[in-house]
Design a protein around this motif. Structure first.
Motif, PDB file in Angstrom:
ATOM      1  N   ILE A  14       0.843  -1.199   0.000  1.00  0.00           N
ATOM      2  CA  ILE A  14       0.000   0.000   0.000  1.00  0.00           C
ATOM      3  C   ILE A  14       0.879   1.251   0.000  1.00  0.00           C
ATOM      4  N   ARG A  15       1.930   1.257   0.802  1.00  0.00           N
ATOM      5  CA  ARG A  15       2.848   2.406   0.843  1.00  0.00           C
ATOM      6  C   ARG A  15       3.491   2.628  -0.530  1.00  0.00           C
ATOM      7  N   ALA A  16       3.973   1.566  -1.154  1.00  0.00           N
ATOM      8  CA  ALA A  16       4.599   1.687  -2.479  1.00  0.00           C
ATOM      9  C   ALA A  16       3.601   2.211  -3.500  1.00  0.00           C
ATOM     10  N   ARG A  17       2.380   1.738  -3.415  1.00  0.00           N
ATOM     11  CA  ARG A  17       1.350   2.209  -4.344  1.00  0.00           C
ATOM     12  C   ARG A  17       1.045   3.687  -4.125  1.00  0.00           C
ATOM     13  N   LEU A  18       1.035   4.110  -2.873  1.00  0.00           N
ATOM     14  CA  LEU A  18       0.811   5.531  -2.586  1.00  0.00           C
ATOM     15  C   LEU A  18       1.953   6.376  -3.139  1.00  0.00           C
ATOM     16  N   GLN A  19       3.173   5.911  -2.955  1.00  0.00           N
ATOM     17  CA  GLN A  19       4.355   6.665  -3.416  1.00  0.00           C
ATOM     18  C   GLN A  19       4.428   6.741  -4.938  1.00  0.00           C
ATOM     19  N   ASP A  21       1.795   6.864  -6.917  1.00  0.00           N
ATOM     20  CA  ASP A  21       0.524   7.419  -7.410  1.00  0.00           C
ATOM     21  C   ASP A  21      -0.329   6.386  -8.133  1.00  0.00           C
ATOM     22  N   TYR A  22      -0.302   5.155  -7.637  1.00  0.00           N
ATOM     23  CA  TYR A  22      -1.091   4.067  -8.211  1.00  0.00           C
ATOM     24  C   TYR A  22      -2.590   4.307  -8.018  1.00  0.00           C
ATOM     25  N   TYR A  23      -2.953   4.779  -6.829  1.00  0.00           N
ATOM     26  CA  TYR A  23      -4.374   4.929  -6.499  1.00  0.00           C
ATOM     27  C   TYR A  23      -4.968   6.169  -7.152  1.00  0.00           C
ATOM     28  N   ARG A  24      -6.173   6.009  -7.667  1.00  0.00           N
ATOM     29  CA  ARG A  24      -6.880   7.140  -8.260  1.00  0.00           C
ATOM     30  C   ARG A  24      -7.831   7.792  -7.262  1.00  0.00           C
ATOM     31  N   THR A  25      -8.264   6.992  -6.261  1.00  0.00           N
ATOM     32  CA  THR A  25      -9.213   7.523  -5.278  1.00  0.00           C
ATOM     33  C   THR A  25      -8.842   7.063  -3.874  1.00  0.00           C
ATOM     34  N   LEU A  26      -9.332   7.795  -2.901  1.00  0.00           N
ATOM     35  CA  LEU A  26      -9.160   7.407  -1.509  1.00  0.00           C
ATOM     36  C   LEU A  26      -9.903   6.102  -1.234  1.00  0.00           C
ATOM     37  N   GLU A  27     -11.009   5.905  -1.905  1.00  0.00           N
ATOM     38  CA  GLU A  27     -11.780   4.666  -1.726  1.00  0.00           C
ATOM     39  C   GLU A  27     -10.960   3.435  -2.114  1.00  0.00           C
ATOM     40  N   ALA A  28     -10.105   3.568  -3.118  1.00  0.00           N
ATOM     41  CA  ALA A  28      -9.259   2.442  -3.530  1.00  0.00           C
ATOM     42  C   ALA A  28      -8.235   2.106  -2.436  1.00  0.00           C
ATOM     43  N   VAL A  29      -7.689   3.118  -1.787  1.00  0.00           N
ATOM     44  CA  VAL A  29      -6.757   2.898  -0.676  1.00  0.00           C
ATOM     45  C   VAL A  29      -7.489   2.207   0.469  1.00  0.00           C
ATOM     46  N   LYS A  30      -8.668   2.707   0.787  1.00  0.00           N
ATOM     47  CA  LYS A  30      -9.473   2.108   1.857  1.00  0.00           C
ATOM     48  C   LYS A  30      -9.796   0.650   1.539  1.00  0.00           C
ATOM     49  N   HIS A  31     -10.121   0.377   0.293  1.00  0.00           N
ATOM     50  CA  HIS A  31     -10.441  -0.993  -0.112  1.00  0.00           C
ATOM     51  C   HIS A  31      -9.254  -1.920   0.123  1.00  0.00           C
ATOM     52  N   ASP A  32      -8.078  -1.508  -0.338  1.00  0.00           N
ATOM     53  CA  ASP A  32      -6.900  -2.346  -0.160  1.00  0.00           C
ATOM     54  C   ASP A  32      -6.585  -2.565   1.315  1.00  0.00           C
ATOM     55  N   ALA A  33      -6.732  -1.526   2.127  1.00  0.00           N
ATOM     56  CA  ALA A  33      -6.485  -1.657   3.563  1.00  0.00           C
ATOM     57  C   ALA A  33      -7.485  -2.626   4.188  1.00  0.00           C
ATOM     58  N   THR A  34      -8.730  -2.537   3.788  1.00  0.00           N
ATOM     59  CA  THR A  34      -9.764  -3.425   4.311  1.00  0.00           C
ATOM     60  C   THR A  34      -9.509  -4.876   3.909  1.00  0.00           C
TER      61      THR A  34
END
Length: 68
Positions: A14-19, A21-34
């Motif tokens: 998740i950190r690598a994806r954030l760095q 810019d893989y995610y297009r939305t905050l919801e996608a980050v939340k989904h992966d965390a969940t």
């Protein structure tokens, strides 16, 4: 429905994806965390020690990411 292409989710992924810019939305980050937490809970369900650690991680993720 199960994914045909399972991906191992971890804080590092998740950190690598954030760095990158893989995610297009905050919801996608939340989904992966969940998904990551659900996988961890399922995998370590028989370990009391790991269950406690996952609970703490879940609380941290809830506070830092899912509450946004």
């Amino acid at each position: 429905m199960r994914s045909r292409f399972p991906v191992q989710f971890s804080i590092e992924v998740i950190r690598a994806r954030l760095q990158s810019d893989y995610y297009r939305t905050l919801e996608a980050v939340k989904h992966d965390a969940t998904v990551m937490l659900a996988n961890a809970k399922s995998y370590f369900s028989k370990s009391g020690e790991m269950t406690k650690k996952i609970r703490k991680l879940s609380e941290w993720i809830q506070d830092k990411i899912l509450s946004l």
